[in-house]
Scaffold this motif. Structure first.
Motif, mmCIF file in Angstrom:
data_model
loop_
_atom_site.group_PDB
_atom_site.id
_atom_site.type_symbol
_atom_site.label_atom_id
_atom_site.label_comp_id
_atom_site.label_asym_id
_atom_site.label_seq_id
_atom_site.Cartn_x
_atom_site.Cartn_y
_atom_site.Cartn_z
ATOM 1 N N PHE A 1 0.816 -1.216 0.000
ATOM 2 C CA PHE A 1 0.000 0.000 0.000
ATOM 3 C C PHE A 1 0.851 1.267 0.000
ATOM 4 O O PHE A 1 0.490 2.258 -0.643
ATOM 5 C CB PHE A 1 -0.967 -0.009 1.185
ATOM 6 N N LYS A 2 1.978 1.248 0.675
ATOM 7 C CA LYS A 2 2.819 2.445 0.692
ATOM 8 C C LYS A 2 3.473 2.695 -0.670
ATOM 9 O O LYS A 2 3.782 3.836 -1.023
ATOM 10 C CB LYS A 2 3.881 2.336 1.786
ATOM 11 N N ALA A 3 3.669 1.630 -1.442
ATOM 12 C CA ALA A 3 4.260 1.791 -2.770
ATOM 13 C C ALA A 3 3.266 2.367 -3.775
ATOM 14 O O ALA A 3 3.670 2.922 -4.801
ATOM 15 C CB ALA A 3 4.776 0.448 -3.273
ATOM 16 N N THR A 4 1.984 2.267 -3.484
ATOM 17 C CA THR A 4 0.957 2.618 -4.462
ATOM 18 C C THR A 4 0.144 3.839 -4.075
ATOM 19 O O THR A 4 -0.331 4.568 -4.949
ATOM 20 C CB THR A 4 0.001 1.419 -4.663
ATOM 21 N N TYR A 5 -0.003 4.093 -2.772
ATOM 22 C CA TYR A 5 -0.923 5.126 -2.299
ATOM 23 C C TYR A 5 -0.174 6.247 -1.568
ATOM 24 O O TYR A 5 0.869 6.006 -0.954
ATOM 25 C CB TYR A 5 -1.993 4.502 -1.387
ATOM 26 N N PRO A 6 -0.711 7.467 -1.612
ATOM 27 C CA PRO A 6 -0.021 8.605 -1.006
ATOM 28 C C PRO A 6 0.079 8.483 0.510
ATOM 29 O O PRO A 6 -0.840 7.981 1.167
ATOM 30 C CB PRO A 6 -0.883 9.807 -1.405
ATOM 31 N N TYR A 7 1.197 8.955 1.047
ATOM 32 C CA TYR A 7 1.391 8.964 2.497
ATOM 33 C C TYR A 7 0.548 10.076 3.108
ATOM 34 O O TYR A 7 0.436 11.170 2.567
ATOM 35 C CB TYR A 7 2.869 9.183 2.823
ATOM 36 N N VAL A 8 -0.066 9.793 4.252
ATOM 37 C CA VAL A 8 -0.886 10.768 4.957
ATOM 38 C C VAL A 8 -0.261 11.017 6.325
ATOM 39 O O VAL A 8 0.050 10.062 7.052
ATOM 40 C CB VAL A 8 -2.335 10.270 5.126
ATOM 41 N N SER A 9 -0.075 12.282 6.681
ATOM 42 C CA SER A 9 0.530 12.635 7.961
ATOM 43 C C SER A 9 -0.551 12.873 9.009
ATOM 44 O O SER A 9 -1.547 13.563 8.740
ATOM 45 C CB SER A 9 1.387 13.895 7.803
ATOM 46 N N PHE A 10 -0.388 12.279 10.183
ATOM 47 C CA PHE A 10 -1.348 12.439 11.271
ATOM 48 C C PHE A 10 -0.635 13.014 12.495
ATOM 49 O O PHE A 10 0.386 12.476 12.929
ATOM 50 C CB PHE A 10 -1.969 11.085 11.647
ATOM 51 N N ASN A 11 -1.180 14.110 13.065
ATOM 52 C CA ASN A 11 -0.674 14.610 14.333
ATOM 53 C C ASN A 11 -1.561 14.094 15.472
ATOM 54 O O ASN A 11 -2.543 13.381 15.237
ATOM 55 C CB ASN A 11 -0.593 16.143 14.343
ATOM 56 N N ASP A 12 -1.216 14.458 16.703
ATOM 57 C CA ASP A 12 -1.960 13.938 17.851
ATOM 58 C C ASP A 12 -3.426 14.360 17.812
ATOM 59 O O ASP A 12 -4.315 13.577 18.149
ATOM 60 C CB ASP A 12 -1.318 14.425 19.159
ATOM 61 N N HIS A 13 -3.683 15.590 17.354
ATOM 62 C CA HIS A 13 -5.068 16.065 17.282
ATOM 63 C C HIS A 13 -5.865 15.264 16.261
ATOM 64 O O HIS A 13 -7.008 14.858 16.532
ATOM 65 C CB HIS A 13 -5.090 17.551 16.917
ATOM 66 N N SER A 14 -5.275 15.037 15.085
ATOM 67 C CA SER A 14 -6.006 14.307 14.043
ATOM 68 C C SER A 14 -6.279 12.866 14.465
ATOM 69 O O SER A 14 -7.361 12.330 14.197
ATOM 70 C CB SER A 14 -5.236 14.340 12.722
#
Length: 362
Positions: free
Chosen positions: A299-312
């Protein structure tokens, strides 16, 4: 090694048939001739109106009065307000109980259109013609119709089966790559929950050609139909189709509601969800580290990385509380014992979910 064993024959479900390519139009024309509808209404969005409707009309013979209703595209418009507009237009067009609604579009159009048809005058017949890969392998098969309620996906709906589903892979030529990728996530899910050999075939998609896609779509629909036919009302087995969706839907809703975060397509959010729930599977159900790494790498090779912080992360966990699969106030997950074998109704502590986010981000 390819896993292409199915011929492109129609698929018989418990309630309707799924037809493919040229046979789809032949079957539809026979159906329309025999049914004698008072009026035929085609539901589209602005994209399928421009890119799909002319091609579709050129292959179909209509004897009844034909009308077109256009809605706005996108998950943000998958609401009761949109339904109100379609219901009112149907009424203004004098559509009666012998009218037919044809839903020509992606998952939003087929989900919303099916719900509109199942409730208008207590139910009129409808046909789904999915035009996105996601709708072909997932949204248009299985009888689930519905719309979102605020940030909660598919909270309002029915289980009502179409009279037929028509799959024409020609429509995939109109899709951008990210939309194809979104639908491909659901196909990967089918392999993870049911068919290890299929999973391994899809993981090595670079060895496949576009000509193989018809067979792969067919196989995904066979997998989903097999599950749905055994449990149409999602009392047990059908829940396995929700792998990756408990967290994935919450992530999708969170991104949809936050202007400073890029909105994710359904499959992009579910891809993240499958990595996260893969990690939970390894901690709770014994999924091997080897298989977990394979899920993450794929999945990491095919789909965009999403960043999550503590609030999210906190907001996403809160959004899971309104997931329609919950019961008695508990969030329920589908997790993997191994590739192709699932456990359902698993409760997970929030601390472990936060560990899963850390694993994803690492």
């Amino acid at each position: 090694m390819l896993y292409l064993t199915h011929k492109m024959k129609s698929i018989q479900t418990t309630s309707y048939e799924i037809h493919f390519n040229a046979l789809a139009y032949k079957s539809l024309n026979v159906y329309l001739k025999n049914e004698n509808f008072s009026k035929i209404v085609i539901l589209v969005d602005e994209n399928t109106h421009n890119h799909c409707l002319p091609y579709f009309l050129s292959h179909v013979t209509f004897d009844a009065v034909l009308e077109i209703i256009e809605i706005q595209s996108g998950e943000i418009h998958k609401t009761i307000d949109t339904c109100m507009g379609v219901w009112r237009t149907l009424s203004e067009l004098s559509a009666d109980r012998k009218s037919l609604l044809i839903n020509l579009g992606g998952g939003v159009v087929t989900d919303l259109g099916g719900f509109v048809a199942s409730t208008y005058k207590r139910g009129i017949k409808f046909i789904n013609v999915p035009t996105s890969l996601l709708a072909m392998v997932d949204a248009s098969v299985g009888g689930k119709t519905g719309v979102d309620l605020d940030l909660s996906k598919n909270q309002i709906g029915t289980i009502t089966f179409a009279d037929m589903v028509l799959i024409d892979s020609h429509f995939l030529d109109t899709l951008p790559k990210n939309e194809l990728r979104s639908g491909f996530a659901e196909m990967l899910k089918h392999g993870l929950i049911s068919d290890k050999k299929y999973w391994n075939t899809l993981r090595h998609l670079k060895q496949l050609t576009l000509n193989d896609l018809d067979e792969l779509i067919h196989h995904s629909i066979v997998i989903k139909n097999d599950v749905v036919s055994k449990d149409p009302n999602e009392m047990g087995l059908r829940k396995i189709l929700n792998f990756g969706h408990t967290l994935g839907h919450a992530i999708e809703s969170y991104c949809l509601d936050n202007e400073d975060i890029k909105t994710l397509l359904h499959g992009e959010a579910i891809a993240v969800g499958m990595i996260l729930e893969g990690y939970l599977s390894s901690k709770i159900c014994g999924l091997s580290n080897y298989d977990l790494q394979g899920i993450k790498d794929t999945f990491k090779a095919t789909y965009p990385y999403v960043s999550f912080n503590d609030h999210s992360k906190k907001q996403i966990i809160e959004l899971m509380q309104s997931d329609k699969k919950n019961s008695h106030g508990h969030v329920k997950f589908v997790l993997l014992e191994s590739i192709g074998k699932c456990q359902i109704d698993i409760e997970v502590e929030d601390t472990l979910i936060l560990e899963a986010f850390a694993y994803y981000s690492n």
